[in-house]
Design an enzyme around this catalytic site. Sequence first.
Site, PDB file in Angstrom:
ATOM      1  N   ASP A   1      37.474  22.040  33.815  1.00  0.00           N
ATOM      2  CA  ASP A   1      38.726  21.748  33.111  1.00  0.00           C
ATOM      3  C   ASP A   1      39.683  21.036  34.060  1.00  0.00           C
ATOM      4  O   ASP A   1      39.829  21.418  35.228  1.00  0.00           O
ATOM      5  CB  ASP A   1      39.363  23.040  32.602  1.00  0.00           C
TER       6      ASP A   1
ATOM      7  N   ASP B   1      44.162   8.949  29.360  1.00  0.00           N
ATOM      8  CA  ASP B   1      42.804   8.479  29.121  1.00  0.00           C
ATOM      9  C   ASP B   1      42.167   7.952  30.403  1.00  0.00           C
ATOM     10  O   ASP B   1      40.994   8.216  30.693  1.00  0.00           O
ATOM     11  CB  ASP B   1      42.806   7.370  28.064  1.00  0.00           C
TER      12      ASP B   1
ATOM     13  N   ASN C   1      49.775  14.188  30.927  1.00  0.00           N
ATOM     14  CA  ASN C   1      50.018  13.357  29.741  1.00  0.00           C
ATOM     15  C   ASN C   1      51.505  13.153  29.495  1.00  0.00           C
ATOM     16  O   ASN C   1      51.934  12.061  29.106  1.00  0.00           O
ATOM     17  CB  ASN C   1      49.372  14.011  28.512  1.00  0.00           C
TER      18      ASN C   1
ATOM     19  N   GLU D   1      40.259  17.754  27.659  1.00  0.00           N
ATOM     20  CA  GLU D   1      40.138  17.546  29.099  1.00  0.00           C
ATOM     21  C   GLU D   1      39.089  18.454  29.721  1.00  0.00           C
ATOM     22  O   GLU D   1      39.079  18.687  30.929  1.00  0.00           O
ATOM     23  CB  GLU D   1      41.487  17.784  29.791  1.00  0.00           C
TER      24      GLU D   1
END
Length: 333
Positions: free
Chosen positions: A201, A218, A209, A244
């Site tokens: 993770d 991304d 983000n 993610e």
Amino acid sequence: MNNSQKAQHLMDVTYPGQAGGDTFRLLELLAIPAFVLDARGHAIAWNRACERLTGVPRYEVLGSANAWSCFHRDPRPTLADLLIQERMDEVGALYDAHAQLCDEPGHLSAEGWCDMPYAGRRRYLAVDVSPICDEHGHLAAVVETLRDMTDEKQAQISLEQLATRDGLTGLANRRCFDDTLHAEWQRALRQQQPLSLLMVDVDNFKQYNDAYGHVGGDECLRRVAGAVAKEMRANDLVARYGGEEFAVILPNQSLKGAAIVAERMRCRVEQLHLPNLGAAKQFVTISVGAATALPAPEYEPSQLLATADAALYRAKHMGRNRISLTRESDGAA
């Protein structure tokens, strides 16, 4: 006598008479690549379309028993050779697919990749063979026709990749992961080998983000995916599990070996030095949960997945940017 005259002489001797000559002239005019081998495996016809496909003129092939060399770099029989030599049980090992064209014996179709050494290009060919028997029912020759299906095959491969690949990272997708985990579990069960799983993770990805936007997020996932994938062996699988989170299947790998792989992944991602203004450590890091099982009939792959997920949860709550291994209380082998 030049090569063309030798070829015509061979043709006339093998199939004398007007009917035989007409047959070969019709074969020569066919737009479909085709060649004929006699009962000894020697080429007695090689039409113009076959010349264009292979890059080999007929005078170099006629009379020889090495038609295979026009299609493959290493010695390997053509489908016509297999029929002549009564080695049809080898078709499945040499071609990607094969089928019987009709109820008559010897009429076969097969598909596979060919190196095409003289043409300088690898092609996917569909091949049909049909025997020619004399009035006594003895094999006299075999006709092989070919179709270049490279474009269709590449389109099929692209569609299959779309079905099994994650569009953002290029890794295997969740569907591919689920199918592979089940298949590897069954294989490990048969061979009594350990199967390891890593759940990975990206730490503090929400903050990333928020700081860099979805475009930046991304790109971060693509960079992390590339770093994780670099630690894989040929038989390992790394997939984007969702968001993610990534999952890594390590066949025939002990927990100790899985821990080594996980630590290398963690270090490689940290060394990317991707800035993360929203995280305490200032760089993008990952947490990894590792689990190993020796599959048994009474267990399911979902139990291994749950154990690795619990280990990941523990790594996150222990401070992130670390790996966590299976505990005995987690129930993994």
